[in-house]
Scaffold this motif. Structure first.
Motif, PDB file in Angstrom:
ATOM      1  N   ILE A  99       2.758   2.713   9.716  1.00  0.00           N
ATOM      2  CA  ILE A  99       2.847   2.792   8.245  1.00  0.00           C
ATOM      3  C   ILE A  99       1.647   2.077   7.617  1.00  0.00           C
ATOM      4  O   ILE A  99       1.084   2.536   6.621  1.00  0.00           O
ATOM      5  N   LYS A 100       1.224   0.999   8.249  1.00  0.00           N
ATOM      6  CA  LYS A 100       0.048   0.275   7.746  1.00  0.00           C
ATOM      7  C   LYS A 100      -1.173   1.197   7.718  1.00  0.00           C
ATOM      8  O   LYS A 100      -1.953   1.195   6.762  1.00  0.00           O
ATOM      9  N   SER A 101      -1.306   2.014   8.748  1.00  0.00           N
ATOM     10  CA  SER A 101      -2.456   2.925   8.804  1.00  0.00           C
ATOM     11  C   SER A 101      -2.421   3.905   7.618  1.00  0.00           C
ATOM     12  O   SER A 101      -3.451   4.190   7.005  1.00  0.00           O
ATOM     13  N   PHE A 102      -1.221   4.385   7.264  1.00  0.00           N
ATOM     14  CA  PHE A 102      -1.089   5.277   6.098  1.00  0.00           C
ATOM     15  C   PHE A 102      -1.423   4.534   4.799  1.00  0.00           C
ATOM     16  O   PHE A 102      -2.192   5.016   3.969  1.00  0.00           O
ATOM     17  N   ILE A 103      -0.860   3.342   4.649  1.00  0.00           N
ATOM     18  CA  ILE A 103      -1.071   2.557   3.419  1.00  0.00           C
ATOM     19  C   ILE A 103      -2.571   2.244   3.249  1.00  0.00           C
ATOM     20  O   ILE A 103      -3.128   2.372   2.159  1.00  0.00           O
ATOM     21  N   GLU A 104      -3.214   1.888   4.358  1.00  0.00           N
ATOM     22  CA  GLU A 104      -4.647   1.565   4.279  1.00  0.00           C
ATOM     23  C   GLU A 104      -5.461   2.815   3.957  1.00  0.00           C
ATOM     24  O   GLU A 104      -6.370   2.789   3.139  1.00  0.00           O
ATOM     25  N   HIS A 105      -5.085   3.922   4.601  1.00  0.00           N
ATOM     26  CA  HIS A 105      -5.819   5.175   4.352  1.00  0.00           C
ATOM     27  C   HIS A 105      -5.753   5.541   2.863  1.00  0.00           C
ATOM     28  O   HIS A 105      -6.744   5.956   2.275  1.00  0.00           O
ATOM     29  N   CYS A 106      -4.566   5.397   2.272  1.00  0.00           N
ATOM     30  CA  CYS A 106      -4.387   5.799   0.869  1.00  0.00           C
ATOM     31  C   CYS A 106      -4.774   4.687  -0.093  1.00  0.00           C
ATOM     32  O   CYS A 106      -4.726   4.876  -1.316  1.00  0.00           O
TER      33      CYS A 106
END
Ligand code: COA
Length: 119
Positions: A105-112
């Motif tokens: 989820i961190k990877s998604f949050i960072e991407h966005c």
């Protein structure tokens, strides 16, 4: 809008949770739902437009902190900003909390680039 999980949404919730990489095993998935149904620290919310198309599951930790454990959107509705809206709504709902994430989820949050109010 975000609505709180209740038992009548069990099937749709399990379907959405099953898209998470760590929820492919049915036994694991059933334990996950049970945790959300029985443990007050675990809270599950569904994202409802005309239909329910997304889900977010959180764990309320000590020190006004929240761990986002599950975030998933129906594949037919992805890339329309729904997961971003879900996360923004949770941030509003728990505005005095800091947020932590599982690695995926961190990877998604960072991407966005939407990880405000985080540790
Ligand atoms: C991850 C997920 C919730 C995103 O939902 P969504 O409603 O499509 O997300 P948004 O429309 O708000 O954002 C889409 C952006 O997130 C990116 N993204 C999707 N999944 C990602 C991931 N695992 N890591 C990093 N970025 C990701 C997309 O590439 C897209 O980027 P772009 O705008 O630069 O093209 C959805 O793809 C999903 O349900 N995946 C399966 C469950 C999962 O793996 N959950 C863990 C990660 S949250």
């Amino acid at each position: 809008m975000l609505i709180r999980y209740k038992k009548t949404y069990e099937k749709i919730a399990m379907g959405l949770l099953s898209f998470m990489p760590n929820e492919k095993d049915v036994k694991k998935l059933m334990n996950t739902i049970k945790d959300y149904e029985t443990n007050d620290q675990y809270q599950l919310f569904l994202w409802k437009q005309d239909d329910v198309v997304g889900i977010i599951g959180i764990e309320i930790l000590a020190n006004n902190s929240i761990l986002i454990k599950h975030l998933s959107v129906n594949p037919s509705f992805r890339n329309q900003g729904i997961a971003t809206s879900i996360y923004e709504e949770i941030q509003k709902m728990y505005k005095n909390y800091t947020f932590q994430f599982t690695d995926e989820i961190k990877s998604f949050i960072e991407h966005c680039n939407i990880g405000i109010n985080t540790l």
